[in-house]
Design a protein around this motif. Structure first.
Motif, PDB file in Angstrom:
ATOM      1  N   UNK A  37     -67.739  -3.522 -37.992  1.00 26.22           N
ATOM      2  CA  UNK A  37     -66.624  -2.775 -37.397  1.00 26.22           C
ATOM      3  C   UNK A  37     -66.772  -2.717 -35.878  1.00 26.22           C
ATOM      4  N   UNK A  38     -68.016  -2.529 -35.384  1.00 30.09           N
ATOM      5  CA  UNK A  38     -68.248  -2.506 -33.947  1.00 30.09           C
ATOM      6  C   UNK A  38     -67.923  -3.867 -33.322  1.00 30.09           C
ATOM      7  N   UNK A  39     -68.307  -4.942 -33.984  1.00 33.04           N
ATOM      8  CA  UNK A  39     -67.978  -6.284 -33.483  1.00 33.04           C
ATOM      9  C   UNK A  39     -66.464  -6.500 -33.442  1.00 33.04           C
ATOM     10  N   UNK A  40     -65.804  -6.042 -34.479  1.00 29.31           N
ATOM     11  CA  UNK A  40     -64.335  -6.170 -34.528  1.00 29.31           C
ATOM     12  C   UNK A  40     -63.690  -5.387 -33.390  1.00 29.31           C
ATOM     13  N   UNK A  41     -64.203  -4.191 -33.125  1.00 27.93           N
ATOM     14  CA  UNK A  41     -63.671  -3.380 -32.012  1.00 27.93           C
ATOM     15  C   UNK A  41     -63.904  -4.074 -30.678  1.00 27.93           C
ATOM     16  N   UNK A  42     -65.087  -4.681 -30.491  1.00 25.22           N
ATOM     17  CA  UNK A  42     -65.362  -5.404 -29.246  1.00 25.22           C
ATOM     18  C   UNK A  42     -64.372  -6.570 -29.062  1.00 25.22           C
ATOM     19  N   UNK A  43     -64.156  -7.325 -30.141  1.00 22.74           N
ATOM     20  CA  UNK A  43     -63.202  -8.447 -30.072  1.00 22.74           C
ATOM     21  C   UNK A  43     -61.801  -7.956 -29.695  1.00 22.74           C
ATOM     22  N   UNK A  44     -61.392  -6.858 -30.329  1.00 26.22           N
ATOM     23  CA  UNK A  44     -60.059  -6.312 -30.038  1.00 26.22           C
ATOM     24  C   UNK A  44     -59.976  -5.838 -28.587  1.00 26.22           C
ATOM     25  N   UNK A  45     -61.051  -5.215 -28.076  1.00 24.87           N
ATOM     26  CA  UNK A  45     -61.065  -4.764 -26.676  1.00 24.87           C
ATOM     27  C   UNK A  45     -60.986  -5.949 -25.720  1.00 24.87           C
ATOM     28  N   UNK A  46     -61.676  -7.042 -26.047  1.00 22.52           N
ATOM     29  CA  UNK A  46     -61.608  -8.240 -25.200  1.00 22.52           C
ATOM     30  C   UNK A  46     -60.179  -8.785 -25.164  1.00 22.52           C
ATOM     31  N   UNK A  47     -59.537  -8.840 -26.341  1.00 19.84           N
ATOM     32  CA  UNK A  47     -58.157  -9.328 -26.396  1.00 19.84           C
ATOM     33  C   UNK A  47     -57.218  -8.419 -25.603  1.00 19.84           C
ATOM     34  N   UNK A  48     -57.435  -7.109 -25.702  1.00 17.05           N
ATOM     35  CA  UNK A  48     -56.597  -6.157 -24.962  1.00 17.05           C
ATOM     36  C   UNK A  48     -56.794  -6.346 -23.467  1.00 17.05           C
ATOM     37  N   UNK A  49     -58.043  -6.552 -23.025  1.00 12.65           N
ATOM     38  CA  UNK A  49     -58.301  -6.778 -21.603  1.00 12.65           C
ATOM     39  C   UNK A  49     -57.606  -8.041 -21.104  1.00 12.65           C
ATOM     40  N   UNK A  50     -57.658  -9.108 -21.901  1.00 14.76           N
ATOM     41  CA  UNK A  50     -56.998 -10.362 -21.514  1.00 14.76           C
ATOM     42  C   UNK A  50     -55.494 -10.147 -21.379  1.00 14.76           C
ATOM     43  N   UNK A  51     -54.904  -9.448 -22.343  1.00 19.44           N
ATOM     44  CA  UNK A  51     -53.458  -9.182 -22.305  1.00 19.44           C
ATOM     45  C   UNK A  51     -53.106  -8.306 -21.111  1.00 19.44           C
ATOM     46  N   UNK A  52     -53.944  -7.302 -20.812  1.00 17.80           N
ATOM     47  CA  UNK A  52     -53.697  -6.430 -19.662  1.00 17.80           C
ATOM     48  C   UNK A  52     -53.773  -7.209 -18.353  1.00 17.80           C
ATOM     49  N   UNK A  53     -54.761  -8.130 -18.251  1.00 14.03           N
ATOM     50  CA  UNK A  53     -54.868  -8.948 -17.046  1.00 14.03           C
ATOM     51  C   UNK A  53     -53.610  -9.805 -16.866  1.00 14.03           C
ATOM     52  N   UNK A  54     -53.152 -10.414 -17.952  1.00 15.05           N
ATOM     53  CA  UNK A  54     -51.942 -11.237 -17.882  1.00 15.05           C
ATOM     54  C   UNK A  54     -50.729 -10.391 -17.475  1.00 15.05           C
ATOM     55  N   UNK A  55     -50.627  -9.206 -18.079  1.00 15.41           N
ATOM     56  CA  UNK A  55     -49.507  -8.316 -17.754  1.00 15.41           C
ATOM     57  C   UNK A  55     -49.550  -7.902 -16.288  1.00 15.41           C
ATOM     58  N   UNK A  56     -50.756  -7.582 -15.787  1.00 16.50           N
ATOM     59  CA  UNK A  56     -50.905  -7.201 -14.383  1.00 16.50           C
ATOM     60  C   UNK A  56     -50.514  -8.356 -13.468  1.00 16.50           C
ATOM     61  N   UNK A  57     -50.964  -9.577 -13.801  1.00 16.04           N
ATOM     62  CA  UNK A  57     -50.606 -10.744 -12.992  1.00 16.04           C
ATOM     63  C   UNK A  57     -49.099 -10.970 -12.971  1.00 16.04           C
ATOM     64  N   UNK A  58     -48.478 -10.841 -14.112  1.00 17.92           N
ATOM     65  CA  UNK A  58     -47.017 -11.042 -14.193  1.00 17.92           C
ATOM     66  C   UNK A  58     -46.290  -9.967 -13.396  1.00 17.92           C
ATOM     67  N   UNK A  59     -46.746  -8.718 -13.498  1.00 13.81           N
ATOM     68  CA  UNK A  59     -46.116  -7.641 -12.721  1.00 13.81           C
ATOM     69  C   UNK A  59     -46.280  -7.882 -11.223  1.00 13.81           C
ATOM     70  N   UNK A  60     -47.457  -8.334 -10.804  1.00 14.41           N
ATOM     71  CA  UNK A  60     -47.695  -8.611  -9.381  1.00 14.41           C
ATOM     72  C   UNK A  60     -46.772  -9.731  -8.905  1.00 14.41           C
ATOM     73  N   UNK A  61     -46.606 -10.778  -9.729  1.00 14.33           N
ATOM     74  CA  UNK A  61     -45.702 -11.868  -9.361  1.00 14.33           C
ATOM     75  C   UNK A  61     -44.258 -11.357  -9.241  1.00 14.33           C
ATOM     76  N   UNK A  62     -43.855 -10.506 -10.173  1.00 18.91           N
ATOM     77  CA  UNK A  62     -42.490  -9.951 -10.132  1.00 18.91           C
ATOM     78  C   UNK A  62     -42.277  -9.122  -8.869  1.00 18.91           C
ATOM     79  N   UNK A  63     -43.241  -8.284  -8.538  1.00 19.96           N
ATOM     80  CA  UNK A  63     -43.126  -7.448  -7.345  1.00 19.96           C
ATOM     81  C   UNK A  63     -43.068  -8.326  -6.096  1.00 19.96           C
ATOM     82  N   UNK A  64     -43.935  -9.354  -6.062  1.00 17.13           N
ATOM     83  CA  UNK A  64     -43.934 -10.278  -4.920  1.00 17.13           C
ATOM     84  C   UNK A  64     -42.583 -10.990  -4.804  1.00 17.13           C
TER      85      UNK A  64
END
Length: 177
Positions: A52-79
């Protein structure tokens, strides 16, 4: 006629409302279908604590990747929105700096217009003045002899019965000719 228009308007509104509702249902169905394809259901039953801990780590990594992509897209939109705003301001500034010169009326002869439209190949000469009717000034002056006299004398001469008789005789004489 206004009743028909009012009825037609409400019918159009009803059709538009139905189309909008159908679009909303279609969008919701498309969203659910997309999420069903992308998201795999989690199987947490029968897993140990470390799994379960490994599964949570994997999910957190995926969430971080999605958040980074979302942040990059928002920065591009603002620019991009900032750049669009700056370009609009530049266009307004440039539009204000250049004044359009007032247009002047240009006289062009008919031949010059034909040359401009048809090119140098045209051989038709349009002399518009040749087609005008000629009028002689002497003829018009002879037709209307204008007598300039003292108007007071004319009023005195035409007053009374004698003046009316002269007017009556003058009215008869042109018809006799």
């Amino acid at each position: 006629w206004p009743e028909v228009m009012a009825g037609g308007r409400s019918l159009m509104l009803a059709k538009a409302k139905e189309a909008w509702e159908q679009d909303q249902v279609d969008k919701q169905g498309e969203k659910e279908r997309y999420l069903a394809e992308r998201i795999v259901p989690l199987r947490t039953s029968g897993l140990s604590f470390s799994q379960l801990q490994d599964l949570c780590r994997e999910l957190h990594e995926k969430v971080e990747i999605v958040d980074e992509e979302r942040y990059d897209i928002e920065a591009k939109c603002i620019h991009n929105t900032r750049e669009i705003k700056n370009l609009k301001l530049k266009v307004l500034d440039l539009r204000g700096k250049f004044k359009r010169p007032p247009l002047r009326r240009v006289r062009v002869s008919a031949d010059a217009m034909l040359r401009a439209l048809l090119g140098s190949k045209h051989k038709v000469s349009m002399d518009l003045r040749a087609n005008l009717k000629s009028v002689k000034k002497e003829d018009t002056e002879k037709e209307r002899p204008v007598e300039v006299g003292d108007w007071r004398k004319n009023v005195e001469a035409m007053s009374g019965m004698e003046g009316r008789k002269k007017m009556f005789d003058a009215a008869k004489s042109p018809t006799a000719q």
